[in-house]
Design a protein around this motif. Sequence first.
Motif, PDB file in Angstrom:
ATOM      1  N   ASP A  27       0.833  -1.214   0.000  1.00  0.00           N
ATOM      2  CA  ASP A  27       0.000   0.000   0.000  1.00  0.00           C
ATOM      3  C   ASP A  27       0.863   1.257   0.000  1.00  0.00           C
ATOM      4  OD1 ASP A  27      -2.258  -1.563   0.015  1.00  0.00           O
ATOM      5  OD2 ASP A  27      -2.695  -1.289   2.149  1.00  0.00           O
ATOM      6  N   ALA A  31       1.101   4.433  -2.635  1.00  0.00           N
ATOM      7  CA  ALA A  31       0.665   5.757  -2.190  1.00  0.00           C
ATOM      8  C   ALA A  31       1.798   6.770  -2.084  1.00  0.00           C
ATOM      9  CB  ALA A  31      -0.029   5.632  -0.824  1.00  0.00           C
ATOM     10  N   ASP A  33       5.302   9.032  -2.804  1.00  0.00           N
ATOM     11  CA  ASP A  33       5.854   9.711  -3.976  1.00  0.00           C
ATOM     12  C   ASP A  33       7.263   9.206  -4.256  1.00  0.00           C
ATOM     13  OD1 ASP A  33       7.643  11.031  -2.227  1.00  0.00           O
ATOM     14  OD2 ASP A  33       6.207  12.638  -1.889  1.00  0.00           O
ATOM     15  N   SER A 175      -4.484  -2.757   7.306  1.00  0.00           N
ATOM     16  CA  SER A 175      -4.893  -2.732   5.906  1.00  0.00           C
ATOM     17  C   SER A 175      -5.089  -4.164   5.422  1.00  0.00           C
ATOM     18  CB  SER A 175      -3.833  -2.039   5.055  1.00  0.00           C
ATOM     19  OG  SER A 175      -4.202  -2.042   3.700  1.00  0.00           O
ATOM     20  N   ASN A 359      -6.192   2.615   0.012  1.00  0.00           N
ATOM     21  CA  ASN A 359      -4.994   3.361   0.379  1.00  0.00           C
ATOM     22  C   ASN A 359      -5.155   4.232   1.617  1.00  0.00           C
ATOM     23  OD1 ASN A 359      -3.417   2.397  -1.714  1.00  0.00           O
ATOM     24  ND2 ASN A 359      -4.141   3.954  -3.138  1.00  0.00           N
ATOM     25  N   ASP A 360      -6.292   4.178   2.282  1.00  0.00           N
ATOM     26  CA  ASP A 360      -6.489   5.058   3.425  1.00  0.00           C
ATOM     27  C   ASP A 360      -5.494   4.760   4.539  1.00  0.00           C
ATOM     28  OD1 ASP A 360      -8.036   7.201   4.654  1.00  0.00           O
ATOM     29  OD2 ASP A 360      -8.650   5.672   6.092  1.00  0.00           O
ATOM     30  N   ARG A 363      -2.179   6.274   3.596  1.00  0.00           N
ATOM     31  CA  ARG A 363      -2.209   7.728   3.785  1.00  0.00           C
ATOM     32  C   ARG A 363      -1.986   8.076   5.260  1.00  0.00           C
ATOM     33  NH1 ARG A 363      -5.562  10.839   5.951  1.00  0.00           N
ATOM     34  NH2 ARG A 363      -7.208   9.256   6.051  1.00  0.00           N
ATOM     35  N   GLN A 364      -2.699   7.388   6.144  1.00  0.00           N
ATOM     36  CA  GLN A 364      -2.531   7.640   7.572  1.00  0.00           C
ATOM     37  C   GLN A 364      -1.099   7.362   8.017  1.00  0.00           C
ATOM     38  OE1 GLN A 364      -5.793   6.074  10.200  1.00  0.00           O
ATOM     39  NE2 GLN A 364      -6.597   5.298   8.280  1.00  0.00           N
ATOM     40  N   MET A 366       1.691   7.433   6.174  1.00  0.00           N
ATOM     41  CA  MET A 366       2.620   8.437   5.665  1.00  0.00           C
ATOM     42  C   MET A 366       2.517   9.733   6.466  1.00  0.00           C
ATOM     43  SD  MET A 366       4.513   7.081   3.362  1.00  0.00           S
ATOM     44  CE  MET A 366       5.301   8.616   2.864  1.00  0.00           C
ATOM     45  N   GLU A 367       1.319  10.095   6.866  1.00  0.00           N
ATOM     46  CA  GLU A 367       1.152  11.291   7.700  1.00  0.00           C
ATOM     47  C   GLU A 367       1.858  11.108   9.040  1.00  0.00           C
ATOM     48  OE1 GLU A 367      -3.010  12.063   8.056  1.00  0.00           O
ATOM     49  OE2 GLU A 367      -3.219  12.800   5.987  1.00  0.00           O
TER      50      GLU A 367
END
Length: 384
Positions: A27, A31, A33, A175, A359-360, A363-364, A366-367
């Motif tokens: 994942d 997600a 970069d 996930s 991908n949620d 995202r969490q 990576m934050e």
Amino acid sequence: MRIGFDAKRIVNNTTGLGSYARTLVNDLAEAADDATELRLYAPDAGNRQLRRQVVDSPLITYCYPRHAQLKWLWRTHGIIDDLKADDVDIYHGLSGELPVGISKAGISSVVTIHDLIFLRHPEYYNPVDRAIYRWKFHRAVAEADRIIAISECTKRDIMYYGNVNPERISLIYQSCSTFFKLRESEDKLQNVNARYMLPPRYIVSVGTIEERKNVLLAVKALHRLPEDLSLVIVGRSTAYTEKVRRYIDENRLTDRVLILENVTNADLPAIYQMAEASVYPSRYEGFGIPIIEAIQSGLPVVACTGSCLEEAGGNDSLYVDPDDVYGMADAIAQVLKGAEGREERIRRAQHYIERFEGNDVARQMMELYRDVKKPSSVGRKALP
């Protein structure tokens, strides 16, 4: 940002911890970069088939020990030199442990705690394992800049047993792959049915056949269910399996219970899809991936109260006390084919578990990694 991961279980573990790690890395690779590097630190190359479950991405690099040493010693101590040499920004311990001294080495760290069953239910572990797991847990929560709990239940346990400030704990659900949502062809279903000699009508229970998983509750419930209904148990055997087999033999259930070991990942979806319902009677879990798999496969689920299984299955799965045979039988009867509201129950449960897909989670995560790189006012506990 260069992120290192404890990849031992990515390349060696076929069950829950390995699946969590591989799915998360996949994942993140999708997600993140191009400025993000995902470095997988493993003591050896492990299992080729498991490595193939990790996506082929330019962001991912496998890293092995630069100098020969015992595997456990490298994971506990020696890896820090490799992390420093690679200029890793953050190291993520994916299975509840971190290298000793990582905080003193100036490397930011995150640790995922899946469960604390060895503290909540020590009776399921031998004294040596309990002592090792306890040491790893307390060391990890003292070292880590941020702790990830995969359920509210696990978060409460971390706070209670580790005396951890809740501000240091982030709840990020596990996930889950969408592999089990894919419908198998009729040919595949027939092939799997024939090879495993599946009964005409059955419910399925998936998970290691150990005392904590409590599958004997589902076996006992068969006495109070239609005689043409069988139970298929899929999982690795332990000493507890003999207890289950004795009960089956002594209570003339041999023709109604099928125990399957060594079922491949390729065949498991078909076994789910030919079942009427899934039962997961575990006394305690950190999350409960088989519940998600079953719902993705189009099955209603019956599970047990007492841990986090309600978080995994949502309000449209049914839950009973782990010692309530009558309740288990009644709940199973409510979700069999033909039961009122069964299809609506399945549909709502499938909608509920969408929060664990896609991908949620990446995202969490990576934050969280970006936040960990910032100075924090919430300090670690003092190390012993």
